[in-house]
Design a protein around this motif. Structure first.
Motif, short mmCIF file in Angstrom:
data_model
loop_
_atom_site.label_atom_id
_atom_site.label_comp_id
_atom_site.label_asym_id
_atom_site.label_seq_id
_atom_site.Cartn_x
_atom_site.Cartn_y
_atom_site.Cartn_z
N ALA A 282 43.46 35.61 19.83
CA ALA A 282 43.58 34.87 21.09
C ALA A 282 44.96 35.03 21.73
O ALA A 282 45.42 34.12 22.43
CB ALA A 282 43.28 33.40 20.85
N HIS B 225 38.34 35.27 26.37
CA HIS B 225 39.73 34.82 26.19
C HIS B 225 40.78 35.88 26.49
O HIS B 225 41.96 35.55 26.61
CB HIS B 225 39.93 34.26 24.78
CG HIS B 225 39.73 35.27 23.69
ND1 HIS B 225 39.79 34.92 22.37
CD2 HIS B 225 39.50 36.62 23.70
CE1 HIS B 225 39.59 36.00 21.61
NE2 HIS B 225 39.41 37.03 22.40
N THR C 124 36.50 31.79 21.46
CA THR C 124 37.75 32.40 20.99
C THR C 124 37.86 32.28 19.48
O THR C 124 37.09 31.56 18.84
CB THR C 124 38.96 31.73 21.68
OG1 THR C 124 40.15 32.47 21.39
CG2 THR C 124 39.12 30.28 21.24
#
Length: 264
Positions: A30, A106, A25
């Motif tokens: 994110a 993610h 990530t």
């Protein structure tokens, strides 16, 4: 609650089998990671199994830790430098304690019992080294799509995936959610150092050495959204250049050439 850091140390031949979920990530991208956490928290694994979530942050300005809940199953790490997707994944694998390693980006998330569906084939058959299943594409407008199966459910013999790619120029599986046996993944060398499509190149090469299982269900959802890497024109373009898309075909040809030489 007992920390999985302790439990995992007893896994090899011990009572607590563990699967390590690997998520690379970056702080600026994110925004959907909480949805992945919620999907993990609701997973019901096979009896006796536990999971750990290795969140590995790439980039010079880490900031994802503050978005993660306080849970001993989450093992966050950031190097504070920019190393790229493949190296970020391999850094997490080096920290993993599970006998199985599961990839999960993610911005994607597991369907209910999706992780269980991927783990079970590897507990049932010690001869297979990986498992994969369908993903549901979720578009920004809310519509969804599932790619039709290329193979029947069950065992996939070595070389099948790479053969399909070379023949059709299309990858048959959503490789990013593949679950691998960790010793095999380490012996293979982890994710390859290609500019893009690292998951696909890894599974194509890995699956030429070891058989796996195609699981007959939707195990995860792939989120399409405006800021993800794979929808950017620059990303699409680099996946089409020969050194990326050609990696699978070149490796397969080289392996077969060496096998012919060894057989003479």
């Amino acid at each position: 609650m007992v920390s999985l850091v302790v439990l995992a140390g007893t896994w090899q031949g011990g009572p607590v089998p563990l699967v390590s979920i690997i998520t690379p990530t970056q702080a600026h991208n994110a925004i959907h990671i909480e949805a992945l956490w919620r999907s993990l928290e609701s997973q019901v694994l096979p009896p006796g199994w536990e999971w750990e979530w290795l969140v590995q942050e790439d980039g010079t300005q880490p900031g994802v830790r503050e978005s993660l809940p306080d849970d001993p199953r989450i093992r966050y790490d950031a190097l504070g430098v920019q190393i790229g997707g493949a190296a970020t994944r391999n850094t997490a694998v080096a920290r993993a304690r599970g006998d199985l390693v599961a990839g999960m980006d993610h911005d994607d998330y597991y369907e209910p019992d999706g992780l269980t569906a991927l783990v079970e084939p590897l507990t049932d058959d010690p001869a297979v080294a990986w498992s994969c299943a369908r993903m549901r594409w979720r578009n920004p407008d809310g519509s969804t799509w599932v790619k039709p199966d290329v193979y029947p459910p069950g065992r996939v013999e070595p070389g099948t995936i790479a053969d399909t790619f070379v023949r059709t120029d299309d990858f048959p599986f959503p490789a990013s959610i593949t679950v691998y046996r960790r010793p095999h993944l380490l012996a293979h060398g982890g994710w390859p150092a290609v500019a893009r499509s690292t998951d696909a190149v890894l599974l194509a090469a890995f699956s030429t050495r070891w058989p796996g299982v195609w699981v007959d269900r939707v195990a995860a959802t792939y989120r399409r959204w405006s800021r993800q890497h794979t929808v950017q024109s620059s990303d699409i373009g680099i996946r089409d250049v020969p050194h990326v898309r050609g990696a699978i075909a070149q490796r397969l040809a080289a392996e077969r050439a060496l096998a012919r030489v060894a057989g003479t």
